[in-house]
Structure formats: structure tokens, C-alpha cells
Design a protein around this motif. Structure first.
Motif, mmCIF file in Angstrom:
data_model
loop_
_atom_site.group_PDB
_atom_site.id
_atom_site.type_symbol
_atom_site.label_atom_id
_atom_site.label_comp_id
_atom_site.label_asym_id
_atom_site.label_seq_id
_atom_site.Cartn_x
_atom_site.Cartn_y
_atom_site.Cartn_z
ATOM 1 N N PRO A 191 76.802 94.963 46.746
ATOM 2 C CA PRO A 191 75.603 94.842 45.917
ATOM 3 C C PRO A 191 75.870 94.207 44.561
ATOM 4 O O PRO A 191 76.973 94.288 44.023
ATOM 5 N N TYR A 192 74.835 93.571 44.044
ATOM 6 C CA TYR A 192 74.852 93.007 42.697
ATOM 7 C C TYR A 192 73.478 93.298 42.117
ATOM 8 O O TYR A 192 72.526 92.543 42.313
ATOM 9 N N ARG A 193 73.400 94.439 41.403
ATOM 10 C CA ARG A 193 72.105 94.953 40.966
ATOM 11 C C ARG A 193 71.355 93.995 40.058
ATOM 12 O O ARG A 193 70.125 93.940 40.081
ATOM 13 N N GLU A 194 72.087 93.253 39.259
ATOM 14 C CA GLU A 194 71.422 92.369 38.293
ATOM 15 C C GLU A 194 71.121 90.999 38.869
ATOM 16 O O GLU A 194 70.622 90.122 38.165
ATOM 17 N N GLY A 195 71.437 90.774 40.131
ATOM 18 C CA GLY A 195 71.253 89.463 40.727
ATOM 19 C C GLY A 195 69.804 89.113 40.986
ATOM 20 O O GLY A 195 68.932 89.977 41.081
ATOM 21 N N SER A 196 69.540 87.813 41.080
ATOM 22 C CA SER A 196 68.197 87.332 41.375
ATOM 23 C C SER A 196 68.284 85.923 41.929
ATOM 24 O O SER A 196 69.268 85.213 41.711
ATOM 25 N N ALA A 197 67.243 85.534 42.650
ATOM 26 C CA ALA A 197 67.205 84.177 43.189
ATOM 27 C C ALA A 197 67.206 83.143 42.061
ATOM 28 O O ALA A 197 67.757 82.050 42.202
ATOM 29 N N GLU A 198 66.582 83.504 40.930
ATOM 30 C CA GLU A 198 66.531 82.576 39.802
ATOM 31 C C GLU A 198 67.931 82.330 39.229
ATOM 32 O O GLU A 198 68.279 81.198 38.864
ATOM 33 N N ALA A 199 68.754 83.388 39.172
ATOM 34 C CA ALA A 199 70.111 83.226 38.649
ATOM 35 C C ALA A 199 70.927 82.307 39.546
ATOM 36 O O ALA A 199 71.654 81.430 39.066
#
Length: 362
Positions: free
Chosen positions: A255-263
Motif C-alpha cells: 500500500p501507498y496511502r498518499e498515492g493518487s492517479a494525479e501523482a
């Protein structure tokens, strides 16, 4: 600018000249780039260097070829945002995205390559064929950095890839093989820099052997189909020992809690400017380098007449034919058709028809 030679290892030395595997590297003339830089546009300069200093050093060719080949295969067969070269996965560059500066002692810290997931998590590759005191210090330093910077500051995990040769494994005692030594180095680093309950170092420092993914010539094992690697089991439970398998691209297992498609898209967009990015990952929007220059000159209100295009001067097989002439060599294509031989684990053989596929140049 470039130097051309032949791979001198193994049976390639005995092959006819027209069938030898060739290799291109940066030339030895340190001042060559400074001379030709004057004829490049700013966009071309960025495409070649990524805004980094030019470096003509090309030691450890086997190490570099294997690292590049692995990054290309991952980019070809998996839905990743992009793959990055060594200079793009330096610690200062990765921390800069969070507005942080690396410590003075870590300014030169960088991995060998990087795989970027769609959520922006960077999987840094550290390939090694042997384990010595310098390697142990390197792993300890990575563990210290991972402990100091949680993923919301440094979206990074480190994957050690054991590329030691079969002769090394058979000539040494089992406890002294590179694989065992890498495991010991990771255990020691995690013990010294365990992290916190929400940022366990053991969950961000993994390993895999080249033969785990590629068991033989022209073969790919099933773990490579899911990019399965090993992490210390106590990364999730302090009472557990041993190693646990983790699929790198599975956001539940890693997991990468702070991840997002925008990043992930931000990194992808910037990587499209680089000629070192595999050409099939380049299509799409790119940053406006022309507007950057106008802004630096205080003329950001001037509109350009033509939209910039993705750099294509090194796209596809045409570049290889033009540069290498008759010496260019077609690459084979991996096709995932599992087969079992003699009760062994299913592996994947190369499709002979893949030899007709076009060359993909990184």
C-alpha cells in the motif's frame, strides 16, 4: 558521443561477427557533449540529459545492461506509469517533489533505476552481483533514509536485485552466496533502522534474485508475471520470521496511502520529455518547456505559435537501423505461455514469432 562494441562474455565471443550482440555506450570524450550542446535546443537538451550534468563514465557494463533490460521488460509488459534511469531516481530529486532537501551526505545517493506505479510510488532498483562491506553500508544507508522519511515525504521503496552469476552460486558455500548475503544485509539494516509502526523499514526494503524471475535462457517464471518479490515477514508482525512474498504492483499488498492517479500522471508527463523513456510510454501531453524559458525571461505572456511535440528523434526501430546500420539486432518478444517440464514450476518460454517484432530502444 557514442561508443560501439560487442559483448565479450560467454558464447558471444565465438559467434560470427554478424551475429554478435552489440552494445552502445556513452563515449569516452568528456568534452564531447559540451561541444555539441551548442547546437541543441533547450527541449533537446532536456530530452538527452533530463536537466542533469553530462557524464561520460560507463563502468560496470553488465550491471547497467541488466538493469536497463529489466526496466524495459517491466515497462513493456505491465501497466506502470513509467520507468526512470539512474539520474532521475536520485534522493534529492525525489525529496524535491515534497519540498524537502537531502542532507549534505546524501546528495549523491541514487538507485540504479526506478519503476513508477500509477499511484506515484517509486520502486527503486539496486542491482548487485556481489556483497561486500560497501554494499552493506549502502543498504544500511537506504534503511536509515527510509526510516527518516515516511512515504508521504519520500514515495519510495527499495528493491535489491541479485544478479550474481550461476558460477558464483555453485562455487561458494550456501551461506556465502550473494542471495544469502543480501538477506543478511537487509536483516541487519532493518534491525538497526526499524522505523515506526506506521513506517516499517522492513516493508520498504525488499529483494529478488534474477533467476527467480528468469530461470533460464529465453524463459520467464510465473513470479515475474506478477512482479513478486520478498520482504521480511516482520514488516507486518514482529513475532514473525522469514520472508513473505509481495506483488509489487498490488496496491493492497504494497500500500501507498498518499498515492493518487494525479501523482503518477505528473511523473509520467515529465518523463515523456526524456529520450531515455521507452518510446511506447512517450505519447501524450508534455510540459511546456518553451513557456518555462519565457517565464525565466519575464515574458510569460507571449504565446507560442506551435504546440510542442513529444521528442521522437530516437523512436522505434528506425533509430537503431540508422545508427547501427547492418549491425542492428532484433529483440525477441516474451509471450506468457506457461509450460511445465519434468514437474518443475511453470515457466514462460519465448515465442519464436516474436523475433519478427520491431526493436524497442530505451
Amino acid at each position: 558521443m557514442l561508443a560501439h562494441g560487442y559483448v565479450s562474455a560467454g558464447m558471444n565471443r565465438l559467434a560470427p561477427a554478424g551475429q554478435r550482440m552489440s552494445m552502445w555506450t556513452v563515449g569516452d570524450q568528456i568534452d564531447a557533449y559540451a561541444q555539441y550542446r551548442k547546437s541543441l535546443t533547450f527541449a533537446e537538451h532536456i530530452a538527452i540529459t533530463g536537466g542533469q550534468d553530462w557524464n561520460s563514465e560507463h563502468r560496470f557494463d553488465r550491471h547497467n545492461v541488466l538493469t536497463t533490460e529489466l526496466a524495459l521488460r517491466v515497462a513493456e509488459f505491465y501497466d506502470v506509469a513509467t520507468v526512470l534511469g539512474e539520474k532521475q531516481v536520485s534522493l534529492p530529486s525525489l525529496l524535491a517533489a515534497s519540498g524537502l532537501q537531502a542532507q549534505q551526505a546524501d546528495l549523491g545517493r541514487r538507485a540504479d533505476a526506478g519503476i513508477v506505479r500509477r499511484d506515484g510510488l517509486v520502486i527503486a532498483l539496486e542491482t548487485t552481483a556481489s556483497v561486500g562491506e560497501a554494499f552493506r553500508r549502502k543498504i544500511a544507508k537506504w534503511a536509515q533514509i527510509l526510516q527518516r522519511h515516511p512515504t508521504y515525504e519520500l514515495p519510495l521503496i527499495v528493491l535489491v536485485v541479485d544478479v550474481s552469476t550461476p558460477s558464483q552460486a555453485t562455487s561458494a558455500a550456501p551461506k556465502n552466496t550473494a542471495n544469502s548475503e543480501i538477506q543478511a544485509a537487509i536483516r541487519e539494516a532493518v534491525r538497526d533502522y526499524p522505523g515506526t509502526a506506521l513506517n516499517r523499514t522492513a516493508s520498504r526494503l525488499g529483494m529478488v534474485s534474477w533467476t527467480d524471475w528468469f530461470p533460464g535462457p529465453h524463459e520467464v517464471s510465473s513470479p515475474f508475471e506478477e512482479l513478486t518479490v520478498s520482504f521480511l515477514a516482520r514488516g507486518t508482525d514482529d513475532t514473525e520470521e522469514g520472508w513473505r512474498p509481495v506483488r509489487l504492483l498490488d496496491e493492497k499488498e504494497l500500500p501507498y496511502r498518499e498515492g493518487s492517479a494525479e501523482a503518477g500522471e505528473t511523473i509520467t508527463t515529465n518523463a515523456r520529455l526524456l529520450s531515455g523513456t521507452p518510446y511506447w510510454l512517450r505519447p501524450g501531453a508534455v510540459p511546456r518547456t518553451d513557456q518555462y524559458l519565457l517565464g525565466r525571461a519575464g515574458r510569460g505572456n507571449i504565446d507560442t505559435l506551435v504546440d510542442p511535440s513529444v521528442p521522437d528523434r530516437m523512436t522505434g526501430p528506425g533509430f537503431t537501423r540508422q545508427v547501427a546500420g547492418r549491425k542492428w539486432r532484433k529483440l525477441v518478444e516474451l509471450s506468457f505461455h506457461a509450460r511445465t517440464q519434468g514437474g518443475s514450476h511453470p515457466s514462460t518460454s519465448l515465442n519464436e514469432a516474436g523475433r519478427q517484432q520491431a526493436v524497442k530502444v530505451m
